[in-house]
Design a protein around this motif. Structure first.
Motif, mmCIF file in Angstrom:
data_model
loop_
_atom_site.group_PDB
_atom_site.id
_atom_site.type_symbol
_atom_site.label_atom_id
_atom_site.label_comp_id
_atom_site.label_asym_id
_atom_site.label_seq_id
_atom_site.Cartn_x
_atom_site.Cartn_y
_atom_site.Cartn_z
ATOM 1 N N LEU A 253 10.108 -0.933 13.455
ATOM 2 C CA LEU A 253 9.523 -0.238 12.301
ATOM 3 C C LEU A 253 8.756 -1.230 11.434
ATOM 4 C CD1 LEU A 253 9.512 2.423 10.564
ATOM 5 C CD2 LEU A 253 11.415 1.398 9.315
ATOM 6 N N ALA A 254 9.429 -2.367 11.097
ATOM 7 C CA ALA A 254 8.790 -3.371 10.234
ATOM 8 C C ALA A 254 7.544 -3.923 10.914
ATOM 9 C CB ALA A 254 9.771 -4.492 9.915
ATOM 10 N N GLY A 255 7.648 -4.162 12.242
ATOM 11 C CA GLY A 255 6.506 -4.720 12.963
ATOM 12 C C GLY A 255 5.303 -3.800 12.884
ATOM 13 N N PHE A 256 5.530 -2.504 13.121
ATOM 14 C CA PHE A 256 4.395 -1.575 13.078
ATOM 15 C C PHE A 256 3.863 -1.427 11.659
ATOM 16 C CE2 PHE A 256 5.668 -0.123 17.350
ATOM 17 C CZ PHE A 256 4.416 -0.203 17.929
ATOM 18 N N SER A 257 4.758 -1.306 10.663
ATOM 19 C CA SER A 257 4.280 -1.172 9.278
ATOM 20 C C SER A 257 3.451 -2.389 8.909
ATOM 21 C CB SER A 257 5.439 -1.073 8.287
ATOM 22 O OG SER A 257 6.483 -0.344 8.820
ATOM 23 N N TRP A 258 3.915 -3.547 9.401
ATOM 24 C CA TRP A 258 3.217 -4.784 9.067
ATOM 25 C C TRP A 258 1.811 -4.774 9.664
ATOM 26 C CZ3 TRP A 258 2.024 -9.336 12.055
ATOM 27 C CH2 TRP A 258 1.608 -10.411 11.275
ATOM 28 N N LEU A 259 1.712 -4.253 10.914
ATOM 29 C CA LEU A 259 0.391 -4.166 11.543
ATOM 30 C C LEU A 259 -0.545 -3.296 10.715
ATOM 31 C CD1 LEU A 259 0.935 -3.919 15.382
ATOM 32 C CD2 LEU A 259 -0.178 -5.723 14.051
ATOM 33 N N PHE A 260 0.008 -2.165 10.218
ATOM 34 C CA PHE A 260 -0.832 -1.281 9.411
ATOM 35 C C PHE A 260 -1.248 -1.955 8.113
ATOM 36 C CE2 PHE A 260 0.873 2.243 12.018
ATOM 37 C CZ PHE A 260 -0.364 2.728 12.422
ATOM 38 N N ALA A 261 -0.344 -2.778 7.573
ATOM 39 C CA ALA A 261 -0.626 -3.416 6.284
ATOM 40 C C ALA A 261 -1.408 -4.709 6.460
ATOM 41 C CB ALA A 261 0.680 -3.678 5.540
ATOM 42 N N LEU A 262 -1.745 -5.036 7.714
ATOM 43 C CA LEU A 262 -2.369 -6.336 7.985
ATOM 44 C C LEU A 262 -3.619 -6.626 7.149
ATOM 45 C CD1 LEU A 262 -1.408 -8.572 9.788
ATOM 46 C CD2 LEU A 262 -3.051 -7.853 11.509
ATOM 47 N N PRO A 263 -4.525 -5.639 6.981
ATOM 48 C CA PRO A 263 -5.716 -5.950 6.184
ATOM 49 C C PRO A 263 -5.346 -6.450 4.789
ATOM 50 C CG PRO A 263 -5.959 -3.832 7.272
ATOM 51 C CD PRO A 263 -4.560 -4.299 7.537
ATOM 52 N N ALA A 264 -4.375 -5.771 4.144
ATOM 53 C CA ALA A 264 -3.947 -6.184 2.809
ATOM 54 C C ALA A 264 -3.301 -7.561 2.876
ATOM 55 C CB ALA A 264 -2.962 -5.175 2.238
ATOM 56 N N ASN A 265 -2.551 -7.775 3.966
ATOM 57 C CA ASN A 265 -1.890 -9.060 4.160
ATOM 58 C C ASN A 265 -2.874 -10.207 4.190
ATOM 59 O OD1 ASN A 265 0.938 -9.677 4.746
ATOM 60 N ND2 ASN A 265 0.801 -7.744 5.846
ATOM 61 N N ILE A 266 -3.981 -9.960 4.906
ATOM 62 C CA ILE A 266 -4.950 -11.033 5.058
ATOM 63 C C ILE A 266 -5.591 -11.346 3.718
ATOM 64 C CG2 ILE A 266 -7.139 -11.646 6.143
ATOM 65 C CD1 ILE A 266 -6.080 -9.982 8.574
ATOM 66 N N ARG A 267 -5.874 -10.291 2.959
ATOM 67 C CA ARG A 267 -6.452 -10.538 1.636
ATOM 68 C C ARG A 267 -5.407 -11.121 0.678
ATOM 69 N NH1 ARG A 267 -7.462 -5.751 -0.334
ATOM 70 N NH2 ARG A 267 -7.531 -4.565 1.581
ATOM 71 N N GLY A 268 -4.129 -10.885 0.981
ATOM 72 C CA GLY A 268 -3.079 -11.464 0.148
ATOM 73 C C GLY A 268 -2.805 -10.651 -1.099
ATOM 74 N N ASN A 269 -3.506 -9.522 -1.284
ATOM 75 C CA ASN A 269 -3.164 -8.697 -2.438
ATOM 76 C C ASN A 269 -3.575 -7.252 -2.182
ATOM 77 O OD1 ASN A 269 -5.922 -8.167 -3.220
ATOM 78 N ND2 ASN A 269 -5.995 -10.257 -3.949
ATOM 79 N N VAL A 270 -2.979 -6.341 -2.902
ATOM 80 C CA VAL A 270 -3.377 -4.944 -2.828
ATOM 81 C C VAL A 270 -3.478 -4.437 -4.253
ATOM 82 C CG1 VAL A 270 -2.436 -4.314 -0.583
ATOM 83 C CG2 VAL A 270 -0.946 -4.383 -2.552
ATOM 84 N N SER A 271 -4.248 -3.365 -4.452
ATOM 85 C CA SER A 271 -4.505 -2.965 -5.831
ATOM 86 C C SER A 271 -3.320 -2.224 -6.444
ATOM 87 C CB SER A 271 -5.760 -2.113 -5.900
ATOM 88 O OG SER A 271 -5.659 -1.077 -4.953
ATOM 89 N N ASN A 272 -2.506 -1.557 -5.628
ATOM 90 C CA ASN A 272 -1.402 -0.791 -6.198
ATOM 91 C C ASN A 272 -0.114 -1.615 -6.176
ATOM 92 O OD1 ASN A 272 0.981 0.875 -6.172
ATOM 93 N ND2 ASN A 272 -0.388 2.637 -6.037
ATOM 94 N N PRO A 273 0.552 -1.783 -7.347
ATOM 95 C CA PRO A 273 1.727 -2.652 -7.390
ATOM 96 C C PRO A 273 2.836 -2.189 -6.454
ATOM 97 C CG PRO A 273 1.499 -1.407 -9.441
ATOM 98 C CD PRO A 273 0.225 -1.217 -8.660
ATOM 99 N N TYR A 274 2.971 -0.852 -6.251
ATOM 100 C CA TYR A 274 4.088 -0.402 -5.438
ATOM 101 C C TYR A 274 3.804 -0.616 -3.954
ATOM 102 C CZ TYR A 274 5.719 0.977 -9.872
ATOM 103 O OH TYR A 274 6.118 0.912 -11.171
ATOM 104 N N ILE A 275 2.522 -0.462 -3.563
ATOM 105 C CA ILE A 275 2.174 -0.774 -2.175
ATOM 106 C C ILE A 275 2.351 -2.273 -1.949
ATOM 107 C CG2 ILE A 275 0.320 -0.731 -0.467
ATOM 108 C CD1 ILE A 275 -0.567 1.871 -1.589
ATOM 109 N N GLY A 276 2.035 -3.071 -2.965
ATOM 110 C CA GLY A 276 2.251 -4.517 -2.880
ATOM 111 C C GLY A 276 3.721 -4.817 -2.637
ATOM 112 N N LEU A 277 4.583 -4.168 -3.421
ATOM 113 C CA LEU A 277 6.031 -4.376 -3.261
ATOM 114 C C LEU A 277 6.461 -4.008 -1.852
ATOM 115 C CD1 LEU A 277 8.012 -3.105 -6.375
ATOM 116 C CD2 LEU A 277 7.803 -5.408 -5.461
ATOM 117 N N LEU A 278 5.922 -2.867 -1.364
ATOM 118 C CA LEU A 278 6.301 -2.372 -0.053
ATOM 119 C C LEU A 278 5.881 -3.358 1.031
ATOM 120 C CD1 LEU A 278 7.466 0.420 0.960
ATOM 121 C CD2 LEU A 278 5.139 0.864 1.731
#
Ligand code: HEC
Ligand code: HEC
Ligand code: HEC
Ligand code: HEC
Ligand code: HEC
Length: 475
Positions: free
Chosen positions: A28-53
């Motif tokens: 589950l974590a691996g797949f979620s991480w893949l989906f979040a990869l673009p944000a990961n690469i930028r190192g930030n996301v605009s929504n604080p709760y998505i950032g926390l997630l």
């Protein structure tokens, strides 16, 4: 039933429900991480709760899953051993399983360290510090104003190296517990009050050189009287900042070899009965009127640093007067509305039970004033009045947080002496040495007063700014 000979890994991974849960979590974590990869690469996301997630929750799920797998294998080892009993070639089976787990561990090390790195990095962002948790709302809001809006919270609040990081995470954990148990203080203490502020040598001075010669600096600001016309006037000060060997304000306290220590009798350090100055060759001790050396000795002492004067640089809260002056000077509030300064201050200083209460009563209070006292203005300029009401509300929201009990006077500003004691905590004319040398209260040692509350000061004409200001005043 899989062939245990060929798929010992599957046998091991299905031998106990704990292992299966672990595998499910890691996947589950691996797949979620893949989906979040673009944000990961930028190192930030605009929504604080998505950032926390993405940066905090996914790594936690991942590591919990990884820990569950060996636990489950241990718990289910008997069942696995039975399944792998002869005629299965156990050696070959274990070798295969060993290979699988070595490769997976290596892959997990890569993913895990990447996740950890991003999590640690994310925990240093302004978004994580300021927006994950409602308690930080006042500081987060005030930090949006210049000059340090681009400087991360961690640059001023986290000490250097691993110890600094650990200390900040421990403080964070304590705060989290406070939030969960809902027993954190309201208002929360200022960082100097709780004595947890990182020394400015490790923060401010990493960006601003202590010995820099700044010299004199011109400061001007407009203020407005509380009369019907909101009469505008100008104050122009030449601040004798100096620095290094050039003396002045910085040189006197921060110059080469200078060390100033002081004792405070309250936690907010607003009452300072004892001051010691040394510049390598001479030491002077200044005592406030009526203080005995013995009484002073019992108090905690501090070494003077940048934040003793610039304590609100990271997040300054304004006084209602200054805030309205600024809004009037920048035409956010029209200066042509009669008594708008006086009425505005009354509305800002009134007490409101919540944000919503203020959001309702501040604009409607201003409207009511013009409807009742200046119906002609209300008839013609209802829109201006409503915009002014919203501007007042914005000022209120930047400075007052009723649910956290933060209000205009909660956090004193030490840079100055008009709204809070500031410089006059020591330079009040009452701190002197045994030899009767007194800490200066001479106005012009700190600033040349080029104009104080003058409507049309000659100095601005000399500086070539007369026209600019009078056209601003006319708007
Ligand atoms: C430029 C440096 C700087 C930055 C950037 C900064 N702070 Fe501060 N902060 C300070 C100083 C200095 C104090 C101590 C103020 C005092 O004791 O009067 C402080 C105090 C605080 C306090 C204690 C309450 C208070 O208002 O005194 C909190 C909470 C806080 N900061 C949170 C934050 C958060 C969250 C951020 C990022 C959004 C942040 N700070 C960014 C310098 C900074
Ligand atoms: C990460 C770097 C960084 C850190 C840490 C930092 N500052 Fe700054 N500071 C800046 C920058 C960049 C500016 C903006 C300069 C500008 O706008 O011209 C600034 C502006 C200022 C100004 C205002 C100058 C002006 O023109 O009004 C003061 C005062 C100041 N800093 C003091 C401090 C103090 C005190 C601390 C420690 C509590 C601190 N700074 C921490 C980078 C930093
Ligand atoms: C004794 C009080 C005091 C101490 C200590 C102090 N300052 Fe200042 N500083 C001032 C005052 C007063 C001004 C002028 C502020 C103004 O009117 O805008 C100033 C101005 C500044 C400015 C703005 C200069 C500009 O270009 O306009 C910076 C940056 C600054 N200080 C950084 C620091 C740093 C960094 C330290 C610590 C090494 C420090 N100060 C220590 C009182 C102090
Ligand atoms: C903790 C006490 C303390 C505070 C607060 C303090 N000062 Fe000082 N100040 C001193 C001491 C001590 C000296 C050096 C006295 C000496 O030379 O023996 C000094 C010296 C000075 C001098 C040089 C005076 C001279 O005769 O040349 C100036 C200017 C000055 N301070 C300005 C300020 C300003 C501006 C502030 C507020 C932003 C401030 N001080 C806040 C303790 C303090
Ligand atoms: C120890 C240093 C010091 C002394 C002495 C001092 N001041 Fe100031 N004064 C300051 C500082 C620092 C500020 C804040 C400047 C700023 O906000 O940029 C200030 C601000 C002011 C302001 C502008 C305040 C505002 O908000 O409009 C006035 C007016 C003023 N001082 C008058 C005086 C007078 C009159 C005296 C002499 C009785 C005096 N000061 C003595 C340091 C000093």
């Amino acid at each position: 039933m899989p062939d245990p000979q060929k798929q010992p890994v599957i046998v091991l991974l299905t031998s106990h429900w704990v292992t299966m849960a672990g595998v499910a979590l890691v996947t589950l974590a691996g797949f979620s991480w893949l989906f979040a990869l673009p944000a990961n690469i930028r190192g930030n996301v605009s929504n604080p709760y998505i950032g926390l997630l993405t940066f905090i929750a996914i790594p936690i799920v991942f590591f919990v899953g990884l820990i569950l797998i060996p636990i489950g294998i241990t718990l289910g080892r008997r069942r696995a051993a039975e399944a792998l009993n002869p005629p299965v070639d156990r050696k070959a089976a274990w070798r295969r399983a060993g290979m699988f787990f070595t490769i997976m561990t290596m892959a997990n090390l890569v993913i895990g360290s990447q996740l950890t790195y991003r999590a640690v990095e994310h925990m240093e962002t302004t978004q994580f510090c300021g927006q994950s948790c409602h308690v930080m709302k006042p500081e987060f809001t005030a930090h949006l104003l210049p000059p340090h809006q681009q400087v991360a919270c961690a640059s001023c609040h986290v000490g250097p190296g691993a110890t600094g990081w650990l200390a900040s995470k421990m403080a964070g954990t304590r705060q989290l517990i406070g939030v969960v148990l809902n027993n954190y203080p309201r208002p929360i203490e200022s960082a100097m009050e709780s004595n947890r502020l990182v020394a400015s040598a490790d923060t401010c001075e990493q960006c601003h050189a202590r010995g820099k010669v700044i010299g004199p600096r011109l400061r001007m600001h407009s203020s407005f009287k509380d009369d019907e016309a909101n009469t505008r006037s100008e104050t122009v000060l030449m601040m004798m900042v100096g620095g290094g060997n050039a003396g002045g304000i910085h040189g006197a306290h921060m110059g080469p070899g200078v060390h100033i220590r002081y004792a405070a009798s309250d936690k907010k350090r607003q009452t300072i009965p004892w001051v010691e100055y040394s510049n390598g060759s001479a030491t002077q001790t200044y005592l406030a009127d009526g203080t005995t050396p013995d009484a002073a000795r019992a108090l905690p002492t501090f070494e003077m640093q940048c934040v003793d004067c610039h304590n609100r640089v990271g997040h300054a809260f304004e006084s209602p007067e200054h805030a309205i002056d600024r809004a009037l000077a920048s035409s956010q509030i029209p200066v042509t509305l009669p008594f708008v300064k006086k009425t505005g201050i009354e509305l800002l200083k009134a007490s409101y039970s919540s944000d919503d209460d203020a959001a309702q009563r501040i604009p409607s209070g201003l409207t009511a004033f013009y409807q009742q006292k200046y119906s002609d203005i209300w008839a013609k300029r209802a829109n201006d009045v409503q915009l002014a009401g919203q501007a007042l509300l914005a000022i209120y929201r930047d400075n007052v947080f009723p649910d956290l009990k933060v209000t205009w006077t909660t956090y004193p500003n030490n840079l100055g002496h008009m709204d809070d004691p500031g410089c006059f905590r020591c330079h009040d004319g009452g701190h002197s040495t045994a030899g009767k040398k007194t800490l200066t209260q001479d106005c012009s040692t700190c600033h040349q007063m080029l104009a104080v509350d003058e409507t049309d000061p000659a100095i601005l004409k000399t500086l070539g700014l007369g026209d600019t200001l009078s056209s601003a005043a006319k708007q």
